[in-house]
Design an enzyme around this catalytic site. Structure first.
Site, mmCIF file in Angstrom:
data_model
loop_
_atom_site.group_PDB
_atom_site.id
_atom_site.type_symbol
_atom_site.label_atom_id
_atom_site.label_comp_id
_atom_site.label_asym_id
_atom_site.label_seq_id
_atom_site.Cartn_x
_atom_site.Cartn_y
_atom_site.Cartn_z
ATOM 1 N N MET A 1 0.839 -1.198 0.000
ATOM 2 C CA MET A 1 0.000 0.000 0.000
ATOM 3 C C MET A 1 0.872 1.245 0.000
ATOM 4 S SD MET A 1 -2.987 -1.235 -0.152
ATOM 5 C CE MET A 1 -4.104 0.107 0.194
ATOM 6 N N CYS A 2 0.234 2.386 -0.006
ATOM 7 C CA CYS A 2 0.921 3.679 -0.046
ATOM 8 C C CYS A 2 0.088 4.689 0.724
ATOM 9 C CB CYS A 2 1.116 4.150 -1.490
ATOM 10 S SG CYS A 2 1.904 2.949 -2.583
ATOM 11 N N ARG A 3 0.573 5.899 0.766
ATOM 12 C CA ARG A 3 -0.180 7.066 1.212
ATOM 13 C C ARG A 3 -0.013 8.120 0.128
ATOM 14 N NH1 ARG A 3 -3.683 5.896 4.995
ATOM 15 N NH2 ARG A 3 -3.797 4.356 3.318
ATOM 16 N N ASN B 1 -2.961 3.930 -4.611
ATOM 17 C CA ASN B 1 -2.779 3.397 -3.267
ATOM 18 C C ASN B 1 -3.543 2.081 -3.212
ATOM 19 O OD1 ASN B 1 -2.790 2.834 -0.508
ATOM 20 N ND2 ASN B 1 -4.380 4.340 -0.066
ATOM 21 N N VAL C 1 3.948 8.507 -0.929
ATOM 22 C CA VAL C 1 5.014 7.678 -0.371
ATOM 23 C C VAL C 1 4.614 6.232 -0.623
ATOM 24 C CG1 VAL C 1 5.887 9.311 1.333
ATOM 25 C CG2 VAL C 1 3.948 7.853 1.934
#
Length: 290
Positions: free
Chosen positions: A1-3, A119, A92
């Site tokens: 996952m990401c932000r 994401n 990120v």
């Protein structure tokens, strides 16, 4: 996952004020996310895209991307303090297993005026074009080789950019991509952000998503950053799961994603070779300004 985070404002904001300085900022979310539903750290790279000068001049956005943890980039404080913009998309990264570990697969992706971030995660993404069938738009090996890199997010961007460059309305293109992918990968997590510097189109499908609308600016983000709004956390509103969002500097509207297999993740992978049905066009986003 990401932000990830998208910002539109009437007045420019420095990248430092937006991304690194506030408590709970995207910078801090790389090691201490508060709302992330999958994974605990986002240390596999980061990227920032912004629109220099007049956001209506038609120029391409600039990007700064690195394949290292955001806290390890010694150039970042000076860069973010020196650059301001009225439109920004940043992320990120927490890499999907099997992805390449280079800057080419780090969001934001770019095509002309468009910036894109994903994401989430798509299992067995290497077989996705085959399983999508006609919904993939006859994507070829040459298209894949010319794409951004080896990962699920880059493949999603290849599919979406093809639709945008073919003239499909952006809201329709985003909604149809999520619907088609979820039909053959029901467990996929598909939180998307797309901007051209004037609008932000986002989806919540599998992880957290929030927005804040304050006078003269709008933010859409994986999780709130209270220091970016005058009312703190009270200015942020959570976007419901299974939603499509259209945000401009004038307001935010949302609607449910098209019904059917795309309504939510978690029902297991479709059998290999199953083709997604062609969804009906989503011509409007209904809702009211908050």
């Amino acid at each position: 996952m990401c932000r990830h985070l998208a910002y539109l404002g009437i007045a420019p904001i420095s990248l430092a004020e937006l991304l690194t300085a506030p408590p709970g900022s995207l910078y801090e979310q790389s090691w201490a996310p508060r709302k992330q539903l999958h994974g605990t750290v986002n240390a596999d790279g980061f990227g920032i895209g912004w629109y220099p000068g007049d956001p209506h001049d038609g120029g391409e956005p600039a990007r700064y991307r690195r394949a290292l943890p955001i806290w390890n980039d010694r150039n970042l404080p000076e860069l973010t303090a020196a650059i301001s913009s009225t439109a920004v998309l940043a992320a990120v990264r927490s890499a999907t297993p099997g992805s390449s570990p280079d800057e080419a697969v780090t969001a934001p992706y770019r095509s002309g005026r468009w910036l894109f971030s994903h994401n989430g995660a798509v299992d067995a993404w290497e077989r996705l074009p085959q399983d999508l069938g006609p919904a993939a738009g006859a994507i070829t090996s040459a298209d894949l080789l010319a794409g951004a890199g080896r990962c699920d997010s880059a493949l999603l961007w290849t599919l979406l950019a093809r639709a945008l460059n073919a003239g499909r309305p952006p809201v329709d293109a985003v909604a149809q991509l999520v619907t088609a992918v979820a039909a053959v990968r029901p467990a996929a997590r598909l939180n998307l952000l797309l901007t051209d510097g004037d609008t932000v189109i986002a989806t919540r499908h599998g992880d957290s998503l929030w927005y804040a609308q304050t006078p003269g600016r709008v933010l859409v983000a994986s999780e709130p950053t209270p220091g970016l709004t005058s009312g703190g956390a009270g200015d942020w509103r959570e976007i419901p799961e299974g939603s499509l969002v259209l945000a401009t500097r004038a307001g935010v509207r949302s609607a449910p994603l098209p019904p059917g297999p795309a309504a939510g993740p978690g029902r297991g992978r479709a059998r290999s070779g199953a083709h997604a049905p062609a969804p009906e066009p989503l011509l409007t986003v209904e809702g009211t300004n908050p």
